[in-house]
Design a protein around this motif. Sequence first.
Motif, short mmCIF file in Angstrom:
data_model
loop_
_atom_site.label_atom_id
_atom_site.label_comp_id
_atom_site.label_asym_id
_atom_site.label_seq_id
_atom_site.Cartn_x
_atom_site.Cartn_y
_atom_site.Cartn_z
N ILE A 44 16.21 -2.10 0.79
CA ILE A 44 16.51 -3.43 0.25
C ILE A 44 17.96 -3.82 0.51
CG2 ILE A 44 14.72 -3.35 -1.52
CD1 ILE A 44 16.84 -2.55 -3.54
N PHE A 45 18.87 -2.84 0.50
CA PHE A 45 20.26 -3.16 0.81
C PHE A 45 20.42 -3.52 2.29
CE2 PHE A 45 20.69 -0.44 -2.95
CZ PHE A 45 21.45 -1.28 -3.75
N VAL A 46 19.71 -2.79 3.15
CA VAL A 46 19.74 -3.11 4.58
C VAL A 46 19.16 -4.50 4.81
CG1 VAL A 46 18.84 -2.48 6.85
CG2 VAL A 46 19.64 -0.70 5.28
N ALA A 47 18.06 -4.81 4.10
CA ALA A 47 17.44 -6.13 4.25
C ALA A 47 18.40 -7.24 3.83
CB ALA A 47 16.16 -6.20 3.42
N LEU A 48 19.13 -7.03 2.73
CA LEU A 48 20.10 -8.04 2.29
C LEU A 48 21.19 -8.25 3.33
CD1 LEU A 48 21.27 -9.93 0.16
CD2 LEU A 48 22.40 -7.95 -0.89
N VAL B 209 21.88 -11.76 5.32
CA VAL B 209 23.20 -12.40 5.24
C VAL B 209 23.78 -12.59 6.65
CG1 VAL B 209 25.59 -12.06 4.52
CG2 VAL B 209 23.74 -11.62 2.91
N THR B 210 23.69 -11.55 7.47
CA THR B 210 24.21 -11.63 8.83
C THR B 210 23.48 -12.69 9.64
OG1 THR B 210 24.76 -9.26 8.77
CG2 THR B 210 24.68 -10.32 10.94
N LEU B 211 22.16 -12.72 9.49
CA LEU B 211 21.35 -13.70 10.23
C LEU B 211 21.75 -15.13 9.88
CD1 LEU B 211 18.92 -14.40 12.06
CD2 LEU B 211 17.47 -14.24 10.03
N PHE B 212 21.83 -15.44 8.61
CA PHE B 212 22.16 -16.81 8.20
C PHE B 212 23.63 -17.14 8.45
CE2 PHE B 212 18.22 -16.59 5.61
CZ PHE B 212 17.64 -17.75 6.08
N GLN B 213 24.48 -16.12 8.42
CA GLN B 213 25.89 -16.37 8.75
C GLN B 213 26.02 -16.84 10.20
OE1 GLN B 213 28.46 -16.72 7.11
NE2 GLN B 213 30.29 -16.17 8.27
N LEU C 161 27.61 -19.90 5.61
CA LEU C 161 27.04 -19.16 4.48
C LEU C 161 28.12 -18.45 3.68
CD1 LEU C 161 24.32 -18.17 3.13
CD2 LEU C 161 24.66 -16.08 4.46
N LEU C 162 29.06 -17.79 4.35
CA LEU C 162 30.06 -16.99 3.67
C LEU C 162 31.38 -17.73 3.48
CD1 LEU C 162 29.45 -13.43 5.18
CD2 LEU C 162 28.62 -14.40 3.03
N GLN C 163 31.34 -19.04 3.50
CA GLN C 163 32.51 -19.80 3.10
C GLN C 163 32.76 -19.55 1.60
OE1 GLN C 163 34.77 -21.78 4.83
NE2 GLN C 163 33.77 -20.81 6.59
N VAL D 215 20.03 -15.90 -1.23
CA VAL D 215 20.58 -16.13 0.11
C VAL D 215 19.56 -16.85 0.99
CG1 VAL D 215 21.40 -14.98 2.21
CG2 VAL D 215 22.19 -14.20 -0.02
N LEU D 216 18.28 -16.47 0.84
CA LEU D 216 17.23 -17.17 1.60
C LEU D 216 17.22 -18.65 1.24
CD1 LEU D 216 14.21 -14.68 1.49
CD2 LEU D 216 15.38 -15.50 3.52
N ASN D 217 17.24 -18.95 -0.05
CA ASN D 217 17.24 -20.36 -0.49
C ASN D 217 18.44 -21.12 0.06
OD1 ASN D 217 14.87 -20.25 -2.00
ND2 ASN D 217 15.92 -19.54 -3.84
N ASN D 218 19.62 -20.52 -0.12
CA ASN D 218 20.84 -21.20 0.29
C ASN D 218 20.92 -21.34 1.80
OD1 ASN D 218 24.02 -20.89 1.02
ND2 ASN D 218 23.73 -22.04 -0.87
N GLY D 219 20.60 -20.28 2.52
CA GLY D 219 20.67 -20.31 3.98
C GLY D 219 19.72 -21.32 4.58
N MET D 220 18.49 -21.35 4.07
CA MET D 220 17.52 -22.31 4.60
C MET D 220 17.91 -23.74 4.25
SD MET D 220 13.79 -20.42 4.28
CE MET D 220 13.92 -19.97 2.54
N SER D 221 18.52 -23.94 3.08
CA SER D 221 18.98 -25.28 2.72
C SER D 221 20.11 -25.73 3.64
CB SER D 221 19.46 -25.29 1.26
OG SER D 221 18.40 -25.02 0.38
N LEU D 222 21.03 -24.81 3.97
CA LEU D 222 22.11 -25.15 4.90
C LEU D 222 21.57 -25.51 6.28
CD1 LEU D 222 24.77 -22.41 4.03
CD2 LEU D 222 24.88 -24.85 3.47
#
Length: 411
Positions: free
Chosen positions: A33-37, A41-45, A52-54, A369-376
């Motif tokens: 689960i940590f690897v998945a997170l 994060v890396t994908l959406f960044q 994403l990481l602003q 992160v999924l919600n935020n990344g997809m919204s961005l």
Amino acid sequence: MATTVKDAAVATPPPPVKHGISFLTSRLRQIGIFVALLVIVTLFQVLTGGALLQPDNVSNIIVQNSYILLLAIGMVMIIVAGHIDLSVGSVAAFVGAMSGIMIQDWGFPWWAAFVGSLIIGGLVGAWQGFWVAYVGIPAFIVTLAGMLVFRGLTQIVLENQRITGFPEEYRQLGGGFLFPGLFPPETNFLDWTTVGLGLIAVLLLVVTQLRGRATRARLKLEDEPQAWFFTKLAFIAIIILGVTYLLAGSRSGTPIVLVVLGILIVAYSLVMSNSVFGRHIYAVGGNLQAAQLSGINTKRIDFMLFVNMGVLAALAGLIFTGRLNSAGPGAGNLFELDAIAASFIGGAAVTGGVGTVIGAITGGLIMGVLNNGMSLLGVGIDYQQFIKGMVLLLAVGFDVFNKRRASNALK
């Protein structure tokens, strides 16, 4: 007496590399689960061009998902015990509505409304816990009824209207920041309050982890390879420092709700791992009959779990209401599904007996992160629901795969 070749072979410990691989394989669920997170994060960044990481967006992710993370703490404890709670979204809405009525109609000061709301949440949890623990009705049925009852009560007490205009102090819990203006961004490139909190968190992490390992080693219970222990510790410290740097670089600093959430995560993690109550929760969920035969008061455990869930749902309702500065009849919709999804994505077992607070928080962050990344990225809500559903299905499927692999290994 001469030592035979066979005795020597038995006495020889496994090679460090083999032992390390075996240990990591046994912890595949937790590590995954940590690897998945990190991957998400890396994908959406990359996909969002670094948005994403602003700093301000990281702060936004924390504030937007704080109430779901709070609910996930209580939900994973209930799931570990072999139950489920479908009512937490309605309870959060009901408590938020009651807090508004206490302030607007009854003239309560904000702090009295806070205390009263938490008491209401505890009473709601006691009501549902009574039916589950002492009457013996399955939690699914009790909380399904609770979801309808408290949604209806929310609409009744609000008369299908919204309450707005909450006091500033009330709103701080859901949307305020710690010591705003103490280190203004015009004269400070970082918020030093946030930096100090981050350094304290890392120091406490290192001290508690080292002391815990020393205690386990003294009791001959330590099976974690030393290299992996220090690698994991360094990784977590780097993550905390990274988040600290991002929050310190934002315009506002540390959200108050993050401090509350951090305290609760530490407290509940200690309860689940180091207390008799926590061990009893795992025992009840792992094998109810064996727990009863060993003398555990399983009814009391179940009752207290639902009281605790009611209080956390009340706190989530206060945070959500304060953030929106509004209590409405539709508040808290689908909160229960997000909290349940966070728990299962974080490694909780459908059958009970397995799950951690940290895992549930990680699962909640994955959803956030999924919600935020997809919204961005401008992804529509229809595709967002589809993707989140597939993530949940794959997470539970991964859990089933792990169980089958472990079962086959024992044969």
